[in-house]
Design an enzyme around this catalytic site. Sequence first.
Site, mmCIF file in Angstrom:
data_model
loop_
_atom_site.group_PDB
_atom_site.id
_atom_site.type_symbol
_atom_site.label_atom_id
_atom_site.label_comp_id
_atom_site.label_asym_id
_atom_site.label_seq_id
_atom_site.Cartn_x
_atom_site.Cartn_y
_atom_site.Cartn_z
ATOM 1 N N CYS A 1 24.748 29.486 19.365
ATOM 2 C CA CYS A 1 25.077 29.184 18.231
ATOM 3 C C CYS A 1 26.457 30.579 17.696
ATOM 4 C CB CYS A 1 23.911 29.335 17.107
ATOM 5 S SG CYS A 1 23.775 27.999 16.574
ATOM 6 N N TYR B 1 28.308 39.156 38.335
ATOM 7 C CA TYR B 1 28.730 38.839 36.903
ATOM 8 C C TYR B 1 28.638 37.263 35.792
ATOM 9 C CZ TYR B 1 30.612 43.194 39.110
ATOM 10 O OH TYR B 1 31.154 44.199 39.303
ATOM 11 N N TYR C 1 35.803 38.199 27.994
ATOM 12 C CA TYR C 1 36.996 38.566 28.655
ATOM 13 C C TYR C 1 38.479 37.670 28.242
ATOM 14 C CZ TYR C 1 34.264 41.978 31.214
ATOM 15 O OH TYR C 1 32.874 42.802 31.634
HETATM 16 C C1 LIG Z 1 31.984 47.894 39.226
HETATM 17 C C2 LIG Z 1 31.810 48.912 40.032
HETATM 18 C C3 LIG Z 1 32.460 48.159 41.507
HETATM 19 C C4 LIG Z 1 32.463 47.144 41.826
HETATM 20 O O1 LIG Z 1 33.377 46.688 41.608
HETATM 21 P P1 LIG Z 1 33.766 44.768 41.475
HETATM 22 O O2 LIG Z 1 35.138 44.620 40.732
HETATM 23 O O3 LIG Z 1 32.346 44.420 41.417
HETATM 24 O O4 LIG Z 1 33.856 44.975 43.074
HETATM 25 C C5 LIG Z 1 32.125 49.441 42.457
HETATM 26 N N1 LIG Z 1 31.800 50.840 41.813
HETATM 27 C C6 LIG Z 1 32.114 51.213 40.807
HETATM 28 C C7 LIG Z 1 31.542 52.627 40.691
HETATM 29 C C8 LIG Z 1 31.608 50.245 39.792
HETATM 30 O O5 LIG Z 1 31.204 50.776 38.362
#
Ligand SMILES: *Cc1c(COP(=O)(O)O)cnc(C)c1O
Length: 432
Positions: A362, A391, A335
């Site tokens: 690589c 993440y 990203y």
């Molecule tokens: C990814 C996700 C979250 C958390 O998102 P953040 O940006 O890490 O706070 C919460 N609920 C659902 C359904 C998600 O897919």
Amino acid sequence: MFISECLKLNEQNHLEIGGCDTLALAAEYGTPLYVMDEGLIKKYAKIYTDAITKYYHGNGMILYASKAFCTVYMAKLIKACGLGLDVVSGGELYTALKADFPTDKIYFHGNNKTMEELKLAIDNRVGRIVVDNLFELDMLDALAQEAGIVQDILFRIKPGIDAHTHDFVMTGQIDSKFGVALETGEAFNIIAYANKLLNVKVVGVHCHIGSQIFDLAPFTEAARVMMHFIGDLKDKLNLEIEELNLGGGFGIKYIDEHDPVAYDCYIASVSEVVKNEAILRGVKLPKILMEPGRSIVAPAGITLYTVGAVKEIPSIRKYVSVDGGMCDNPRYMMYQSPYDAVLANKANAPKTELVTIAGKCCESGDLIQKDILMPKIAVGDTLAVLATGAYNYSMSSNYNRIPRPAVVMVENGQSKVIVKRESYEDILKNDL
Ligand SMILES: *Cc1c(COP(=O)(O)O)cnc(C)c1O
């Protein structure tokens, strides 16, 4: 001085996290190394839970979105903090089960849950399944019947709000692989259908509008749209919705220019909207759920690397290569995510030159950050990349057969390994 409150400069001019000298951590556990401050995770979890008490009479629950950082230790920590858990796969669910997480506080999401995953959820009496589509609904109803239970469900709704862009828009979101759409009637129809099934009970509606969002408006707008829908369900189906789950996506500070809203503000503003709309629409106040992932763990984490080759291409670019890369942090590659970095062994040195921090994989695109202002860096320096708690470990890979780093938890000057460093043998363990 640093973007996260768990970081400090110590007397040796080293970077410190959770009271531990990062140079000492690198020496003890090796690099690359993920380090997380447990105190900060607990603090942020408490800000969220306190806000539900303060602004919504405690009539709700915060679910930690485990995909941001999911390990057995983390699930135990979240359990101890009193939050619920959001899982999106059999693997995340299994991790929660191994941590003895109370299954009634687990919400199971996902746009393509398999039959095996749904069975695992039903067998372990997972509290809520957030149904994404008709295929899943029919499969779940049949499995629940076989098991002789009635499963509580929510539906994943596309509220028609796209908050991924800077100025959020109210269109486009229909083109998403997640959930059922409001504006086409799809969401209403599937709930009307589910309402007649015998082995599922519709208790709630859910939406999640994006991630790394800095404004309150997309959340309050989502709450308003969802409350409107809850009113429709009551009027037309006589269905009382008990739970409104508004997802996660609250932004954090990766770099100085980021200016996130204080976490409790989201809950304060959303609570206000929900209370007002409940009166306007003549529905009872639903229990509110919110699902922060990134905002609970990202600021608490850093990644420590050792600097290897430094390559200056005259009048073009200076590459500083570290002993990790896209295998432990693929977010720049995926990203172009911004990150801040600190020279951990000279944490107060002035930032004087633009460099590109590269990984050891690589791939030319294997960068941690392009053109970032840093102090003069030399071979053997220890580099800390900041706000990597979300993440990073959860998106890591063994690309190039590089073993994953260990994860060390620190708090008040103490440190402990919570995930072991992978060995070459670990990488081979499934090879026949
Ligand atoms: C990814 C996700 C979250 C958390 O998102 P953040 O940006 O890490 O706070 C919460 N609920 C659902 C359904 C998600 O897919």
